[in-house]
Motif scaffolding. Structure first.
Motif, PDB file in Angstrom:
ATOM      1  N   LEU A 139     -12.239   0.283  -7.815  1.00  0.00           N
ATOM      2  CA  LEU A 139     -10.597  -0.059  -8.003  1.00  0.00           C
ATOM      3  C   LEU A 139     -10.359   0.724  -9.003  1.00  0.00           C
ATOM      4  CD1 LEU A 139     -11.165  -3.281  -9.603  1.00  0.00           C
ATOM      5  CD2 LEU A 139     -10.580  -2.958  -7.376  1.00  0.00           C
ATOM      6  N   LYS A 140      -9.264   1.296  -8.727  1.00  0.00           N
ATOM      7  CA  LYS A 140      -8.550   2.543  -9.168  1.00  0.00           C
ATOM      8  C   LYS A 140      -7.577   1.498 -10.488  1.00  0.00           C
ATOM      9  CE  LYS A 140      -6.981   5.604  -7.881  1.00  0.00           C
ATOM     10  NZ  LYS A 140      -6.121   6.276  -6.987  1.00  0.00           N
ATOM     11  N   ASP A 180       0.812  -0.708  -0.120  1.00  0.00           N
ATOM     12  CA  ASP A 180       0.040  -0.540  -0.438  1.00  0.00           C
ATOM     13  C   ASP A 180       0.550   0.839   0.034  1.00  0.00           C
ATOM     14  OD1 ASP A 180      -2.461   1.148  -0.497  1.00  0.00           O
ATOM     15  OD2 ASP A 180      -2.138   1.186   2.371  1.00  0.00           O
ATOM     16  N   ARG A 191      -2.139  -4.038  -9.191  1.00  0.00           N
ATOM     17  CA  ARG A 191      -1.845  -2.203  -9.426  1.00  0.00           C
ATOM     18  C   ARG A 191      -2.481  -1.575 -10.500  1.00  0.00           C
ATOM     19  NH1 ARG A 191       1.601  -0.849  -5.235  1.00  0.00           N
ATOM     20  NH2 ARG A 191       3.196  -1.506  -5.099  1.00  0.00           N
ATOM     21  N   PRO A 192      -2.701  -0.260 -10.142  1.00  0.00           N
ATOM     22  CA  PRO A 192      -3.737   0.282 -11.607  1.00  0.00           C
ATOM     23  C   PRO A 192      -3.162   0.158 -12.861  1.00  0.00           C
ATOM     24  CG  PRO A 192      -3.374   1.737  -9.208  1.00  0.00           C
ATOM     25  CD  PRO A 192      -2.442   0.140  -8.684  1.00  0.00           C
ATOM     26  N   GLU A 199     -15.817   0.872 -10.413  1.00  0.00           N
ATOM     27  CA  GLU A 199     -16.872   0.006  -8.947  1.00  0.00           C
ATOM     28  C   GLU A 199     -17.261  -1.450  -9.385  1.00  0.00           C
ATOM     29  OE1 GLU A 199     -20.972   0.975  -7.134  1.00  0.00           O
ATOM     30  OE2 GLU A 199     -19.504   2.505  -7.369  1.00  0.00           O
ATOM     31  N   GLU A 223       0.479   3.342  -6.202  1.00  0.00           N
ATOM     32  CA  GLU A 223      -0.536   3.942  -5.702  1.00  0.00           C
ATOM     33  C   GLU A 223      -1.264   2.014  -5.888  1.00  0.00           C
ATOM     34  OE1 GLU A 223      -3.369   6.361  -7.460  1.00  0.00           O
ATOM     35  OE2 GLU A 223      -2.022   6.315  -8.845  1.00  0.00           O
ATOM     36  N   SER A 224      -1.888   1.691  -5.302  1.00  0.00           N
ATOM     37  CA  SER A 224      -3.107  -0.091  -5.416  1.00  0.00           C
ATOM     38  C   SER A 224      -4.406  -0.032  -5.020  1.00  0.00           C
ATOM     39  CB  SER A 224      -1.596  -0.699  -3.759  1.00  0.00           C
ATOM     40  OG  SER A 224      -2.360   0.107  -2.176  1.00  0.00           O
ATOM     41  N   ASN A 225      -4.596  -1.102  -5.593  1.00  0.00           N
ATOM     42  CA  ASN A 225      -5.788  -2.317  -5.553  1.00  0.00           C
ATOM     43  C   ASN A 225      -5.494  -3.383  -3.925  1.00  0.00           C
ATOM     44  OD1 ASN A 225      -7.558  -0.438  -7.443  1.00  0.00           O
ATOM     45  ND2 ASN A 225      -6.216  -1.315  -8.589  1.00  0.00           N
ATOM     46  N   LEU A 250      -7.894  -6.091  -2.610  1.00  0.00           N
ATOM     47  CA  LEU A 250      -8.737  -6.913  -1.932  1.00  0.00           C
ATOM     48  C   LEU A 250      -8.545  -8.098  -1.264  1.00  0.00           C
ATOM     49  CD1 LEU A 250      -9.809  -6.886  -6.328  1.00  0.00           C
ATOM     50  CD2 LEU A 250     -10.674  -5.282  -4.318  1.00  0.00           C
ATOM     51  N   ASP A 304     -11.707   5.981 -12.402  1.00  0.00           N
ATOM     52  CA  ASP A 304     -11.851   4.865 -10.918  1.00  0.00           C
ATOM     53  C   ASP A 304     -13.274   4.019 -11.030  1.00  0.00           C
ATOM     54  OD1 ASP A 304     -10.621   6.386  -9.141  1.00  0.00           O
ATOM     55  OD2 ASP A 304     -11.437   8.666  -9.427  1.00  0.00           O
ATOM     56  N   THR A 321      -0.383  -9.923 -10.630  1.00  0.00           N
ATOM     57  CA  THR A 321      -1.375 -10.123  -9.464  1.00  0.00           C
ATOM     58  C   THR A 321      -0.821 -10.854  -8.457  1.00  0.00           C
ATOM     59  OG1 THR A 321      -3.200  -9.655 -11.456  1.00  0.00           O
ATOM     60  CG2 THR A 321      -3.956 -10.681  -8.815  1.00  0.00           C
TER      61      THR A 321
END
Length: 360
Positions: A327-328, A236, A287-288, A321, A240-242, A244, A319, A354
């Protein structure tokens, strides 16, 4: 100590300020000639660690060696590790040359040697011909170069940098990053660089230690820590990160299947040792820049709605959803031209980027 680059060994260093634990059993190594970063958020202990290396603070416990020699008893001026401060700390009544030469004059070196070494130090940092100016006549970037020259003129084994670019604007920070990288290439010096700026660390470091709450969370090369972070804090904090939350559904051979709230992903399990068991709670990192707008079939494909878009220049942040979760994605702007807010479409996460991280 001075001259040839020194290695650094930090073993079990702890430091308290009253009830505040600044450093908690910190251990790491810096190789001779390395550009090594201490990276972390404000208050993580990175500057305290740097000041201990410089001799400006004493640890409560632990051991520090330069080239295998315990330096606990050495005062700051005998450690061969000058510190470059973020606030410049230049004497306004002295010229640029006099500021750079100050340490040599204090050591009572011959005047001719002082002059030669001062001119060479100014040349190294690109300030030829500016030795006669006063600090107030220089730009912020030039003043920071004077501070670097003042450290380099001592022929140190180690240079310690405490967020040296924090007072500069974005353009000057970029220029000074290039200058520091050049100095690192051209000199036989070990640099230890403290920052909270991930861009500086990722773009400059040979290796870095990521700190949190007075502890080392990870040590490694920038690419390794960015693409294969060992824990959720590093994932994080570094870019930038997603992230989950998910559950292991199966997998073999370094790949695992992770069931999340937005779908099931095939992910890399980067940690050493055995893979987590089925049913184990994990985090799935995407990662985005690894999310792509595509109609590709198969694993790692999700359906998401575009909520908003921001043009960054060469890239565009999208951005999204999916199943009520944000999510980005970050795309090259040329590939984002046909994407519109409010439109639902297929998105694909690159399996090789991933990452499955066991929850802490």
């Amino acid at each position: 100590m001075s001259g040839k680059a020194a290695s650094i060994e930090v073993r079990g260093v702890s430091k308290r300020f009253g009830a505040v634990v600044a450093l908690d059993n910190v251990t790491f190594d810096v190789h001779a000639g390395e550009l090594f970063f201490l990276l972390g958020p404000s208050g993580c202990g990175k500057t305290t660690m740097l000041r201990i290396l410089a001799g400006l603070e004493n640890p409560d416990s632990g051991k520090i060696c330069f080239n295998g020699t315990d330096i606990a008893a050495l005062p700051p001026h005998r450690r061969g590790a000058p510190m470059v401060f973020q606030n410049y700390a230049l004497w306004p009544h002295l010229s640029v040359s006099e500021n750079v030469a100050f340490g040599l004059v204090e050591r009572r070196l011959p005047g001719a040697e002082v002059a030669v070494r001062t001119r060479e130090a100014l040349r190294r940092v690109g300030l030829d011909g500016l030795g006669g100016r006063m600090p107030g006549q220089l730009s912020g970037g030039q003043q920071q170069r004077v501070v670097l020259a003042r450290a380099l003129v001592l022929n140190p084994a180690i240079v310690l940098l405490d967020e040296p670019l924090s007072n500069l604007d974005a353009k000057l920070r970029g220029e000074m990053r290039e200058e520091i990288e050049k100095l690192h290439r051209e000199t036989d010096i070990t640099f230890v660089y403290v920052t909270h700026d991930q861009t500086e660390a990722l773009s400059l470091a040979d290796r870095m230690a990521v700190m949190q709450g007075g502890r080392i969370r990870a040590v490694g090369a920038p690419l390794e820590l960015y693409h294969r972070p060992p824990n959720t804090f590093c994932a994080d904090f570094l870019g930038e990160s997603n992230l989950l939350q998910g559950i292991i559904a199966g997998g073999t051979g370094g790949m695992v299947s992770v069931k999340t709230g937005v779908g099931t992903f095939q992910a890399v399990f980067p940690a050493a040792g055995s893979q987590p068991a089925v049913g184990c709670a994990v985090n799935c990192l995407i990662r985005p820049e690894s999310l792509r707008c595509t109609g590709r079939e198969g694993a790692n494909r999700i359906s998401a709605t575009v909520r908003s878009m921001r043009l960054n220049g060469a890239t565009t942040t999208v951005d999204l959803e999916c199943n009520g979760l944000p999510l980005k994605a970050v795309l090259l702007s040329q590939y984002a031209m046909d994407i519109k807010p409010g439109v639902q479409g297929d998105w694909y996460a690159d399996q090789s980027n991933t990452i499955c991280i066991v929850e802490e």
